[in-house]
Scaffold this motif. Structure first.
Motif, PDB file in Angstrom:
ATOM      1  N   THR A  39       0.845  -1.196   0.000  1.00 22.46           N
ATOM      2  CA  THR A  39       0.000   0.000   0.000  1.00 22.46           C
ATOM      3  C   THR A  39       0.877   1.242   0.000  1.00 22.46           C
ATOM      4  OG1 THR A  39      -0.121  -0.038   2.423  1.00 22.46           O
ATOM      5  CG2 THR A  39      -1.883  -1.149   1.216  1.00 22.46           C
ATOM      6  N   SER A  58       2.945   2.159   6.517  1.00 23.17           N
ATOM      7  CA  SER A  58       2.303   1.716   5.281  1.00 23.17           C
ATOM      8  C   SER A  58       1.288   0.648   5.608  1.00 23.17           C
ATOM      9  CB  SER A  58       3.343   1.175   4.295  1.00 23.17           C
ATOM     10  OG  SER A  58       2.731   0.599   3.172  1.00 23.17           O
ATOM     11  N   GLY A  59       0.030   0.877   5.244  1.00 21.32           N
ATOM     12  CA  GLY A  59      -0.999  -0.107   5.522  1.00 21.32           C
ATOM     13  C   GLY A  59      -1.202  -0.285   7.014  1.00 21.32           C
ATOM     14  N   ILE A  82      -5.714   0.769   8.908  1.00 20.19           N
ATOM     15  CA  ILE A  82      -4.522   1.456   8.401  1.00 20.19           C
ATOM     16  C   ILE A  82      -3.887   2.304   9.499  1.00 20.19           C
ATOM     17  CG2 ILE A  82      -3.697   3.135   6.717  1.00 20.19           C
ATOM     18  CD1 ILE A  82      -5.889   2.255   4.849  1.00 20.19           C
TER      19      ILE A  82
END
Length: 542
Positions: A39, A58-59, A82
């Motif tokens: 992501t 990230s993510g 997230i």
């Protein structure tokens, strides 16, 4: 026998970028190491203490990279959805991050322990920060608020309300533990005093605010949003500078070189580096995908940039190596190879006798053809697609050499349409070039003289000669306009200084000359022109 003199192929100088100390400094970064994530990289932060770990959010996770090895050292996965804005504490011991569900989590990332969970926001929390010299944190959320927390008992100290849209940027002032800066999608940046939980300053950035940084003194802060970066006076609320160097949204800001350089990253795939004294661009770094976040390690030792590409994330690491560590050290004399030829790393001793090898000079193909007096083949070589389009100065140089030798007619004559068309295309493309037209007009005369009476046999040649005629006519019209302009300038100069005697030809004479030349050019480029009329095409339009 004397050596063959190479064909003179003079290339006209081009303007080159000026090499500055900043250019040399930032070009010393090594080739980037790129890591792909599933992501987008929404935030990057570097630990302020050695060994300067890099937190990549990230993510639903935060990867903590080792700066030197550029490998994942720890992975924090205690998120249901997230994660956002992973931030190191000033002493490098703790890691704080927001999340999509609104919770803010505090970690001891070295042992991967979850220490605190701060619950109170009703929307995603994109940015978090530690308060210097105080056991407090501040969080910024999409619920249009910022909250000041006590780390010891997870309690809320105060809630800062006033924005009318998502709060996606925010920092704590490095100069005072009571000052908070927040940037919102309502286009405003607010400065808060946590002692009274009130806003003491509001400035309008003019676009949704994506990132904020503040100078160590606390008196100047920088906001980024839209295509602009703006520098503000935190005391008077005045705009000090506006930087418009990007053509897409500016997503992140960072300091470098001990706060003497400001970096801005954008969706236009560029990172601009500014001098904070003049706010002029001193260098530009290009990246393969839109930039979302970045961070610079102390001493500019590492530049970490997070990007998004086709829905996935790309993480770029560029390291700066010292000259001593990057240069190989020869501790002992390396042996030569089996043929007694010294390799590149062979160390020459004082009593060694080196026999140098004389390399035979390599001659270009067109020079070899000229040496053999094969003028037609030499012309074919320089009319090839690569040389004619990429290095036209070589083609013009060979044509000039053929004219000097008197072999241009031999090179041009006897060609089929397939081999003549590249020459005509080259003449059409460059006959108006200031540096080439003197030579090419002579070549045009020869081509018209040789093929002028046979144009009716092939429609393709008629089209090419018509295009050539139009190019020459356009150049003549431009020359006549220049002559008229020179006359007008001469009138002004004479009127301003009546005692000055005219030193140029009158406008009537120049115009008459241009008209005669224009008439001759149209006659010379007519398909049925003869060799006698073709000679009239030699017109000086420079």
């Amino acid at each position: 026998m004397a050596a063959f003199k190479k064909t003179l192929t003079r290339a006209y100088s081009k303007s080159t970028a000026v090499t500055t100390p900043d250019t040399s400094y930032w070009k010393k970064l090594e080739f980037p190491v790129t890591v792909k994530e599933f992501t987008a990289i929404n935030y990057v932060d570097v630990s302020p203490v050695d060994p300067h770990y890099i937190a990549v959010t990230s993510g639903p996770k935060i990867d903590v990279y080792h700066k030197e090895a550029t490998q994942v050292w720890r992975t924090i996965t205690r998120f249901q959805r997230i994660a956002y804005g992973g931030k190191f504490k000033h002493d490098g011991q703790l890691l704080l991050a927001g999340s999509e569900e609104g919770q803010v989590k505090l970690f001891n990332y070295k042992q991967k322990q979850l220490l605190r969970i701060f619950k109170g926001h009703h929307g995603p929390t994109h940015r978090v920060d530690f308060i210097q010299s105080s056991p407090q944190i501040v969080t910024f959320s999409d619920d249009k608020t910022a909250i000041l927390w006590d780390m010891s008992d997870e309690s809320q100290i105060c809630t800062l309300t006033g924005h009318t849209d998502f709060v996606r940027a925010g920092i704590a002032s490095p100069a005072s533990e009571n000052i908070i800066l927040s940037g919102s999608y309502d286009h405003t940046v607010k400065l808060w005093d946590t002692r009274t939980a009130s806003c003491v300053l509001t400035v309008d950035h003019g676009a949704p605010v994506e990132s904020l940084v503040c100078f160590p003194s606390g008196g100047v802060f920088v906001s980024a949003g839209g295509c602009e970066v703006k520098v503000w006076d935190a005391i008077a609320g005045q705009l000090l500078a506006k930087l418009s160097q990007h053509h897409k949204t500016v997503t992140c800001l960072a300091f470098a070189s001990d706060k003497k350089r400001l970096l801005s990253g954008s969706l236009d795939r560029h990172v601009k580096i500014y001098d904070v004294e003049t706010y002029s661009v001193v260098h530009t770094l290009d990246y393969p995908a839109p930039v979302l976040s970045m961070a610079v390690a102390p001493g500019d030792s590492t530049l970490a940039v997070g990007m998004i590409s086709a829905g996935c994330g790309l993480m770029s690491f560029q390291h700066r190596r010292d000259a001593e560590t990057s240069a190989p050290v020869l501790s002992k004399r390396k042996a030569s190879n089996i043929r007694n030829v010294a390799s590149e790393d062979f160390v020459i001793m004082a009593d060694d006798q080196v026999v140098t090898h004389t390399r035979r000079e390599v001659m270009a193909k067109y020079d070899r053809m000229l040496c053999k007096f094969e003028y037609s083949r030499a012309l074919d070589i320089v009319m090839s697609s690569y040389i004619a389009h990429k290095r036209p100065s070589i083609s013009v140089g060979v044509l000039q050499e053929l004219i000097r030798r008197g072999g241009i007619r031999t090179a041009v004559a006897g060609r089929e349409v397939k081999t003549l068309l590249p020459l005509l295309n080259f003449l059409i493309k460059y006959i108006r070039h200031p540096g080439y037209k003197q030579v090419l007009i002579d070549v045009v005369n020869v081509v018209i003289d040789v093929y002028g009476d046979t144009l009716d046999e092939n429609p393709a040649l008629v089209r090419q000669f018509t295009r050539l005629k139009d190019e020459v006519a356009a150049e003549v019209r431009l020359s006549r306009e220049h002559v008229s302009l020179m006359g007008a300038i001469q009138i002004f100069l004479t009127a301003s200084n009546p005692e000055r005697a005219p030193t140029t030809t009158s406008i009537q004479q120049l115009t008459a000359t241009s008209s005669v030349c224009n008439s001759d050019v149209h006659k010379a480029l007519h398909p049925s022109s003869s060799a006698k009329s073709a000679a009239a095409v030699v017109v000086d339009v420079s």
